[in-house]
Design a protein around this motif. Structure first.
Motif, short mmCIF file in Angstrom:
data_model
loop_
_atom_site.label_atom_id
_atom_site.label_comp_id
_atom_site.label_asym_id
_atom_site.label_seq_id
_atom_site.Cartn_x
_atom_site.Cartn_y
_atom_site.Cartn_z
N TYR A 75 13.43 114.29 35.47
CA TYR A 75 13.41 112.84 35.58
C TYR A 75 14.02 112.13 34.35
N TYR A 76 14.59 112.89 33.44
CA TYR A 76 15.14 112.29 32.24
C TYR A 76 16.58 111.81 32.47
N LEU A 77 16.90 110.66 31.90
CA LEU A 77 18.27 110.20 31.93
C LEU A 77 19.16 111.22 31.25
N ASP A 78 18.69 111.75 30.14
CA ASP A 78 19.31 112.86 29.43
C ASP A 78 18.17 113.68 28.84
N PRO A 79 18.00 114.93 29.25
CA PRO A 79 16.87 115.72 28.76
C PRO A 79 16.96 116.06 27.27
N ASN A 80 18.14 115.89 26.68
CA ASN A 80 18.30 116.19 25.25
C ASN A 80 17.69 115.07 24.40
N TRP A 81 17.21 115.46 23.23
CA TRP A 81 16.75 114.48 22.26
C TRP A 81 17.95 113.96 21.50
N ASN A 82 18.18 112.64 21.56
CA ASN A 82 19.32 112.03 20.88
C ASN A 82 18.82 111.04 19.84
N ARG A 83 19.55 110.95 18.74
CA ARG A 83 19.22 109.94 17.74
C ARG A 83 19.45 108.56 18.32
N GLY A 84 18.57 107.63 17.98
CA GLY A 84 18.73 106.30 18.53
C GLY A 84 17.88 105.27 17.84
N SER A 85 18.05 104.03 18.26
CA SER A 85 17.28 102.90 17.74
C SER A 85 16.76 102.09 18.92
N ILE A 86 15.60 101.46 18.72
CA ILE A 86 14.93 100.72 19.79
C ILE A 86 14.60 99.32 19.29
N LEU A 87 14.97 98.32 20.10
CA LEU A 87 14.60 96.93 19.80
C LEU A 87 13.48 96.53 20.76
N LEU A 88 12.31 96.18 20.19
CA LEU A 88 11.15 95.81 21.00
C LEU A 88 11.11 94.31 21.21
N GLU A 116 7.02 117.26 12.96
CA GLU A 116 6.16 118.22 13.68
C GLU A 116 6.38 118.16 15.18
N GLY A 117 7.09 117.14 15.65
CA GLY A 117 7.41 117.07 17.07
C GLY A 117 6.42 116.30 17.90
N SER A 118 5.49 115.57 17.30
CA SER A 118 4.57 114.76 18.09
C SER A 118 5.35 113.63 18.75
N ILE A 119 4.95 113.30 19.99
CA ILE A 119 5.72 112.37 20.80
C ILE A 119 4.90 111.11 21.10
N VAL A 120 5.54 109.98 20.90
CA VAL A 120 4.95 108.68 21.25
C VAL A 120 5.73 108.13 22.44
N LYS A 121 5.00 107.60 23.44
CA LYS A 121 5.64 107.04 24.62
C LYS A 121 5.53 105.51 24.59
N ILE A 122 6.68 104.86 24.82
CA ILE A 122 6.72 103.39 24.83
C ILE A 122 7.14 102.94 26.23
N ASN A 123 6.34 102.08 26.83
CA ASN A 123 6.65 101.58 28.16
C ASN A 123 7.94 100.75 28.14
N GLY A 124 8.74 100.91 29.20
CA GLY A 124 10.00 100.22 29.27
C GLY A 124 9.89 98.71 29.20
N VAL A 125 8.80 98.15 29.69
CA VAL A 125 8.63 96.69 29.69
C VAL A 125 8.50 96.15 28.27
N SER A 126 8.25 97.02 27.30
CA SER A 126 8.12 96.59 25.90
C SER A 126 9.44 96.67 25.14
N VAL A 127 10.46 97.24 25.79
CA VAL A 127 11.72 97.51 25.10
C VAL A 127 12.79 96.53 25.58
N LYS A 128 13.38 95.79 24.65
CA LYS A 128 14.45 94.85 24.99
C LYS A 128 15.75 95.59 25.23
N ASN A 129 16.11 96.46 24.33
CA ASN A 129 17.26 97.33 24.52
C ASN A 129 17.14 98.53 23.59
N PHE A 130 17.95 99.52 23.83
CA PHE A 130 17.98 100.67 22.91
C PHE A 130 19.37 101.28 22.91
#
Length: 261
Positions: A75-88, A116-130
């Motif tokens: 279900y991933y747009l891209d299953p790879n982990w990519n460097r990026g930035s998020i605007l909330l 360490e690889g811990s993952i935080v999930k952010i709901n899409g409704v909180s993200v303006k763009n990334f």
């Protein structure tokens, strides 16, 4: 009538010889048929091992369970982990230079919070763009929340990916759907595994309005107003396929560049 050697009539001798000849020929023919049948049986058994390694399907089941079906895709747009930035949306807070990936079905951005690889999930409704940097091509991919645009689409959850920027933007959405296996064990036909199928849809954006793009040439050309003749000449000259993403990118780049002239 004269008698042949061994005091048998010649006609009787010929009859006996003819009978023995046909017996010999029949015996050879039967032996050849049996050899062919053995070859056919061996071929059938070989094919059964190749096509039905668990002996499932048909009328024979030997107590060995059929291999369990698997799930193809994700279900991933891209299953790879990519460097990026998020605007909330929250006070335009920026999360900069993290490893991220987007989960389409849940409409969530997954962020690798630390080494360490811990993952935080952010709901899409909180993200303006990334923005994410493709791990293969190293190119930037820009995504805008659909909720910021008026759309003729019934579904506004998710993000538009910007393909061409300009007065008339070209964007796309990617949806993922679950497709059940349709495999028929008895007939050995169909898809054995469940699948996640991804489908892209394309839109153009003017101002804050987003509209679906038609794959029909006449309706497609209507998007460009008084530039229609010029766009048609460009499509015909370079044999552009407007049903492909590359073709759409070429046309929208041409249109936006001409607008700047």
């Amino acid at each position: 009538m004269k008698n042949c050697k061994f005091h048998l009539p010649c006609r009787m001798v010929m009859t006996v010889l003819t009978f023995l000849y046909y017996m010999l020929v029949s015996g050879l023919s039967w032996a050849q048929q049996e050899s062919i049948q053995k070859t056919v049986r061996a071929t059938n058994i070989q094919e059964m091992f190749m096509n039905r390694p668990n002996f499932m399907g048909g009328n024979s089941v030997y107590g060995i369970p059929e291999a369990p079906k698997m799930l193809e895709g994700n279900y991933y747009l891209d299953p790879n982990w990519n460097r990026g930035s998020i605007l909330l949306y929250n006070e335009d807070e920026i999360l900069n230079d993290y490893f991220i990936r987007y989960q389409i079905e849940e409409d969530q951005l997954e962020v690798m919070a630390n080494e360490e690889g811990s993952i935080v999930k952010i709901n899409g409704v909180s993200v303006k763009n990334f923005i994410s940097v493709d791990s293969v091509t190293k190119s930037q991919r820009i995504f805008m929340n659909q909720r910021d645009f008026v759309s003729d689409s019934e579904e506004v959850m998710g993000f538009y990916e910007v393909l061409v920027d300009g007065d008339m933007m070209l964007v796309k959405t990617t949806k993922a759907t679950f497709r059940n296996s349709n495999y028929n064990t008895a007939l050995m036909m169909g898809e054995k595994n469940d699948r996640i199928v991804k489908r892209d849809s394309y839109y153009y954006i003017v101002g804050d309005s987003a509209h679906a793009i038609s794959s029909k040439m006449n309706q497609f050309l209507e998007l460009f107003g008084d530039k229609r003749p010029e766009i048609r000449r460009y499509i015909n000259k370079y044999n552009v396929d407007i049903k492909s993403e590359l073709g759409l990118v070429r046309v929208f780049n041409f249109y936006n560049n001409r607008r700047e002239d």
